[in-house]
Each structure stands twice: as structure tokens, then as C-alpha cells.
Design a protein around this motif. Structure first.
Motif, PDB file in Angstrom:
ATOM      1  N   TRP A   1      -7.825   5.752   7.449  1.00 41.63           N
ATOM      2  CA  TRP A   1      -7.864   4.278   7.387  1.00 41.63           C
ATOM      3  C   TRP A   1      -9.127   3.726   8.054  1.00 41.63           C
ATOM      4  O   TRP A   1      -9.512   2.601   7.783  1.00 41.63           O
TER       5      TRP A   1
ATOM      6  N   THR B   1       0.967   9.200   5.730  1.00 40.00           N
ATOM      7  CA  THR B   1       2.042   8.731   6.609  1.00 40.00           C
ATOM      8  C   THR B   1       3.373   9.395   6.307  1.00 40.00           C
ATOM      9  O   THR B   1       3.801   9.456   5.150  1.00 40.00           O
TER      10      THR B   1
ATOM     11  N   ALA C   1       1.170   7.961  10.867  1.00 39.40           N
ATOM     12  CA  ALA C   1      -0.013   8.327  10.071  1.00 39.40           C
ATOM     13  C   ALA C   1      -0.597   9.610  10.659  1.00 39.40           C
ATOM     14  O   ALA C   1      -0.849   9.685  11.868  1.00 39.40           O
TER      15      ALA C   1
END
Ligand SMILES: [Zn+2]
Length: 276
Positions: free
Chosen positions: A48, A99, A42
Motif C-alpha cells: 500500500w 490482507t 495486511a
């Protein structure tokens, strides 16, 4: 000793007939394999975990899970497309914060190693329709898809078209779904990451209950802090679903296996080893 007392004593010795044994609680479940379905990096983990670890990268695992039940095989998630295994540099993301995936082996080759053909898979259930989970759905064109109606009907990004091939056999439902009708494998509705996101509870005989997260959470630190990725479809639903999972973990004394948590994945045994 009266006759009733004698009967009661006998029942204590041999067990009451209406008490189900441990094995009978999980009638048809046999084993669960964890399959490698890609790995990735990532680019910016704060995508996130908003505001946290800005600009830092994180390694991601991508798993698929194969369940053997007396009534047939269930594949949970299908990972990044097998075609990525042929790309020397892997699959770079469109946005550098996302990612970068690569595949060192295909899903098909791992099934083959276990002696399983795609047509042997009775059910394919995906946690949701992001590309790292539905990459190989087309490989299982004869398998019954198990999917939330909300996910199935969610228009695809870009062209607004369907997320699954219309000819793919499908069972659509709203809410929880007992896959084999014996309580051993249950899909649970955990919306938020996407409109029809779902997770899975597998009640194994020796291992006990395991809850497969899907992307209701991506890694342990986000789980412990109940963080919601900035790109989730619905923030309130995401938080409610994490709470639902937490409640189920307590009730079922279950372990939580987080699909993309590479640290945890590295501590688990991968196919051809299995959990039973
Ligand atoms: Zn994912």
C-alpha cells in the motif's frame, strides 16, 4: 425610524425568510451508524506504501456505514462476505503480502440488532468492487445499487464477466450523485484506486460533514504523504482524487473517516451507537 428601517430591524430580529436555518440545510438526514464489516492483517504494508515499511504487517479495519434518511436507508459498502464469519481461521489471502480477513460477527446480525431487514435498505452504494467492499451485495437484491458506470462496466478479473448480477436494480452515473436530492448525502467521484471508485459526503446535523474515504486512501500515514498503492488502477487519477478530497474537506469543514485505518476506527463509536 422609517418603515424600511423598521422592516430591516425586524428581519434582523426574526431572521430573513430566505436564510435557511441550519436544520434546513440538511433536511432529511437523521443518523449514521458505523458497522463492523471485518478486521484484517495486511501481510506487507509496503504493498500500500511502495518502498515504505517493507515487510511490516498492519492491522486493518473494515467498516460499513448505514445512513438513515427520511426518504429511506442507504448502506455504504457491504464489507467482507458474511460467510467468512463461519471460517474459524478467517479468510487467508492468495498472496501473503495482502490482507488476511476475519469476521467476528456478520453484517446481517448487526442489521437485525437494529431491527432492520435487508429489504428495508433502499440504496446500496459501494466505494468500489474489491471483495472487502462488495462481499454482501447479494444480500440486498431488492436495493437500488448506486454505482459509477466506469466501475459497473469494468470487466471482472479472471473471467472478464460482470461485477454485479445483471438482474440487480442499478442506477449508473458518471461523476457526483446527490442521493436524496437535498444535498445531505452526496456520492463523489474519486477514481484511481479502481476506474469507478467513489467516496461519500454525509452532512450530519450535529456531527457536521463527514467524508467517507472508500479506498481513495487506506490509512493516515498514506494520506499525509499522498502515497499511492502499487496495485491502484491509475496513479495520476489516485493523486488527483486525494487532492479533490483534501479540497472538499476544507470547503465543507469535513472530517475524513478512512475505512481501513484501524487506529482511527478504534476512536469512533460503532453501532448500535450512532452519529447524528
Ligand atoms: Zn478495501
Amino acid at each position: 425610524m422609517t418603515r424600511i428601517a423598521f422592516a430591516f430591524g425586524l428581519a434582523l430580529l426574526i431572521g430573513f425568510p430566505w436564510q435557511s436555518s441550519h436544520a434546513q440545510d440538511k433536511p432529511g438526514i437523521e443518523r449514521l451508524y458505523i458497522l463492523y464489516c471485518a478486521d484484517g492483517v495486511a501481510g506487507d504494508i509496503s504493498y500500500w506504501s511502495p518502498g515504505v515499511n517493507v515487510g511490516k504487517t498492519m492491522d486493518f479495519s473494515v467498516n460499513c456505514y448505514l445512513i438513515k434518511h427520511a426518504q429511506g436507508w442507504l448502506l455504504w459498502d457491504t464489507g467482507v462476505a458474511d460467510a467468512v464469519a463461519a471460517m474459524p481461521g478467517g479468510l487467508p489471502p492468495t498472496n501473503p503480502r495482502l490482507t488476511h480477513y476475519r469476521r467476528t460477527k456478520t453484517l446481517a446480525s448487526q442489521l437485525d440488532q437494529l431491527g432492520i431487514k435487508p429489504s428495508d435498505i433502499k440504496y446500496v452504494a459501494v466505494s468500489h468492487t474489491h471483495p472487502d467492499h462488495v462481499g454482501n451485495v447479494a444480500l440486498f437484491s431488492q436495493s437500488m445499487l448506486l454505482v459509477q458506470k466506469a466501475e459497473y462496466d469494468w470487466p471482472a478479473l479472471g473471467n472478464g464477466g460482470p461485477r454485479f448480477k445483471p438482474e440487480h436494480p442499478v442506477t449508473k452515473f458518471e461523476g457526483d450523485h446527490d442521493v436524496f436530492g437535498d444535498g445531505s448525502v452526496t456520492i463523489i467521484s474519486t477514481p484511481g484506486h479502481t476506474p469507478g471508485h467513489q467516496s461519500l459526503i454525509v452532512k450530519l446535523r450535529k456531527t457536521g460533514a463527514v467524508l467517507l474515504s472508500g479506498d481513495a486512501v487506506h490509512f493516515k500515514d498514506n494520506w499525509e504523504n499522498r502515497r499511492v498503492p502499487e496495485f491502484n488502477a491509475n496513479r495520476d487519477q489516485s493523486i488527483a482524487s486525494m487532492q479533490r478530497i483534501a479540497d472538499i474537506l476544507v470547503k465543507e469543514k469535513a472530517q475524513l473517516w478512512i475505512n481501513h485505518d484501524k487506529v482511527q476506527t478504534d476512536s469512533l463509536k460503532m453501532a448500535p451507537a450512532y452519529y447524528d
